[in-house]
Design a protein around this motif. Structure first.
Motif, mmCIF file in Angstrom:
data_model
loop_
_atom_site.group_PDB
_atom_site.id
_atom_site.type_symbol
_atom_site.label_atom_id
_atom_site.label_comp_id
_atom_site.label_asym_id
_atom_site.label_seq_id
_atom_site.Cartn_x
_atom_site.Cartn_y
_atom_site.Cartn_z
ATOM 1 N N ASP A 131 6.417 0.648 -2.654
ATOM 2 C CA ASP A 131 6.596 -0.707 -3.194
ATOM 3 C C ASP A 131 7.425 -1.556 -2.224
ATOM 4 O O ASP A 131 8.122 -1.042 -1.337
ATOM 5 C CB ASP A 131 7.283 -0.622 -4.557
ATOM 6 N N HIS A 132 7.338 -2.860 -2.417
ATOM 7 C CA HIS A 132 8.097 -3.800 -1.588
ATOM 8 C C HIS A 132 8.509 -4.968 -2.486
ATOM 9 O O HIS A 132 7.735 -5.385 -3.349
ATOM 10 C CB HIS A 132 7.216 -4.299 -0.437
ATOM 11 N N ILE A 182 0.851 -1.189 0.000
ATOM 12 C CA ILE A 182 0.000 0.000 0.000
ATOM 13 C C ILE A 182 0.885 1.237 0.000
ATOM 14 O O ILE A 182 1.727 1.408 0.895
ATOM 15 C CB ILE A 182 -0.924 0.031 1.226
ATOM 16 N N ALA A 183 0.700 2.089 -1.001
ATOM 17 C CA ALA A 183 1.366 3.388 -1.059
ATOM 18 C C ALA A 183 0.276 4.444 -0.949
ATOM 19 O O ALA A 183 -0.398 4.757 -1.934
ATOM 20 C CB ALA A 183 2.154 3.537 -2.361
ATOM 21 N N LEU A 231 7.387 0.383 -12.008
ATOM 22 C CA LEU A 231 7.486 -0.573 -10.900
ATOM 23 C C LEU A 231 7.661 -2.008 -11.372
ATOM 24 O O LEU A 231 8.071 -2.877 -10.601
ATOM 25 C CB LEU A 231 6.258 -0.462 -9.997
ATOM 26 N N GLY A 232 7.293 -2.278 -12.621
ATOM 27 C CA GLY A 232 7.443 -3.624 -13.154
ATOM 28 C C GLY A 232 6.454 -4.622 -12.585
ATOM 29 O O GLY A 232 6.737 -5.832 -12.540
ATOM 30 N N LYS A 233 5.297 -4.150 -12.170
ATOM 31 C CA LYS A 233 4.263 -5.013 -11.610
ATOM 32 C C LYS A 233 2.924 -4.290 -11.708
ATOM 33 O O LYS A 233 2.884 -3.083 -11.973
ATOM 34 C CB LYS A 233 4.567 -5.368 -10.166
ATOM 35 N N PRO A 234 1.814 -4.991 -11.515
ATOM 36 C CA PRO A 234 0.508 -4.320 -11.553
ATOM 37 C C PRO A 234 0.388 -3.229 -10.493
ATOM 38 O O PRO A 234 0.862 -3.388 -9.360
ATOM 39 C CB PRO A 234 -0.480 -5.459 -11.268
ATOM 40 N N VAL A 235 -0.221 -2.144 -10.899
ATOM 41 C CA VAL A 235 -0.525 -1.044 -9.986
ATOM 42 C C VAL A 235 -2.026 -0.781 -10.062
ATOM 43 O O VAL A 235 -2.580 -0.643 -11.155
ATOM 44 C CB VAL A 235 0.256 0.235 -10.352
ATOM 45 N N LEU A 236 -2.647 -0.754 -8.907
ATOM 46 C CA LEU A 236 -4.080 -0.465 -8.819
ATOM 47 C C LEU A 236 -4.260 0.886 -8.156
ATOM 48 O O LEU A 236 -3.724 1.124 -7.069
ATOM 49 C CB LEU A 236 -4.801 -1.544 -8.013
ATOM 50 N N THR A 237 -4.994 1.771 -8.826
ATOM 51 C CA THR A 237 -5.241 3.096 -8.271
ATOM 52 C C THR A 237 -6.742 3.297 -8.075
ATOM 53 O O THR A 237 -7.565 2.630 -8.707
ATOM 54 C CB THR A 237 -4.685 4.198 -9.183
#
Length: 251
Positions: free
Chosen positions: A188-189, A135-136, A215-221
């Motif tokens: 990110d982690h 979570i960001a 980020l090289g991964k899915p991002v959900l906003t």
């Protein structure tokens, strides 16, 4: 660009109505509508925000049934076939069961399928098949913790939670691409399969592809999943190549 809206059996646009608190990043919705094409309509009504504060007492009042009910009639007049409470913090702060009651009351008031941004995140995570999340958040840490607890109730594992300490939605709405990317990187982690940015006051619609590439991964906003959730309620899964992994596989 992939056309998100192959209109075959649909004779009229699918119309999802949004109840949006105040004025911060509401322009993400016409932007998303324009990207999704002629077979989708995303009308939005502003609800009374009350006190603009990412503070639990203010958020509970912001998400009260009376404040949400006030905008329903206008959305129905504009053809809404489903209604979404386009707010994350003033839904998850009620807890899982409280947020369910909030949506049930909205559904009863509207006489239409209903949901909220918090449940949109939960359903989007399930649709992607990811379990470990970062979570960001723009919120203070204590408010971000409520979101972590909500996601845990949905069966997800949150491996990292980062708050940014911002109190008002008005301030969040001033952030541009650089600030959004910086927050996403910070939140990110290495173990996270996806990163979640849970604030509908945050502009993200124009930068979804950039966020995932960075980020090289899915991002959900928040505004992304809110629109996706409304279309899901109508049985639609549109495809678009600039709206992130969530929109990469449709009907």
């Amino acid at each position: 660009m992939t056309d998100a809206t192959q209109q075959t059996a649909h004779q009229t646009p699918d119309t999802v109505g949004f109840l949006y608190p105040g004025y911060s990043a509401e322009d993400d919705y016409p932007r998303l509508e324009g990207m999704l094409g002629d077979s989708v309509r995303l009308p939005l009504v502003h609800t009374d925000i009350g006190e603009d504060a990412h503070r639990v007492d203010a958020l509970l009042e912001m998400g009260s049934g009376a404040r949400l009910a006030a905008g329903v009639a206008e959305l129905k007049e504009r053809g809404a076939q489903a209604v979404i409470w386009a707010c994350t913090s003033a839904s998850f702060v009620f807890g899982w069961e409280g947020a369910r009651e909030q949506v049930s009351e909205l559904e009863e008031t509207a006489g239409l399928p209903a949901s909220s941004t918090s449940f949109a995140f939960a359903h989007a995570v399930q649709a992607l098949g990811v379990e470990k999340l970062a979570i960001a958040a723009t919120y203070p840490e204590d408010v971000a913790e409520y979101f972590r607890t909500f996601l845990k109730a949905a069966g997800a594992e949150v491996v990292s939670t980062q708050g940014s300490g911002i109190i008002t939605a008005a301030e969040v709405g001033t952030w541009g691409k650089d600030e959004v990317l910086r927050m996403a990187r910070h939140g990110d982690h290495p173990d996270a399969e996806a990163v979640l940015l849970p604030d509908t006051a945050l502009h993200t619609a124009a930068w979804l592809a950039d966020l995932e590439a960075d980020l090289g991964k899915p991002v959900l906003t928040a505004n992304q999943v809110t629109v996706w959730e409304g279309l899901r309620l109508l049985g639609r899964r549109p495809v678009h190549d600039r709206l992130g992994t969530l929109f990469a596989a449709g009907d």
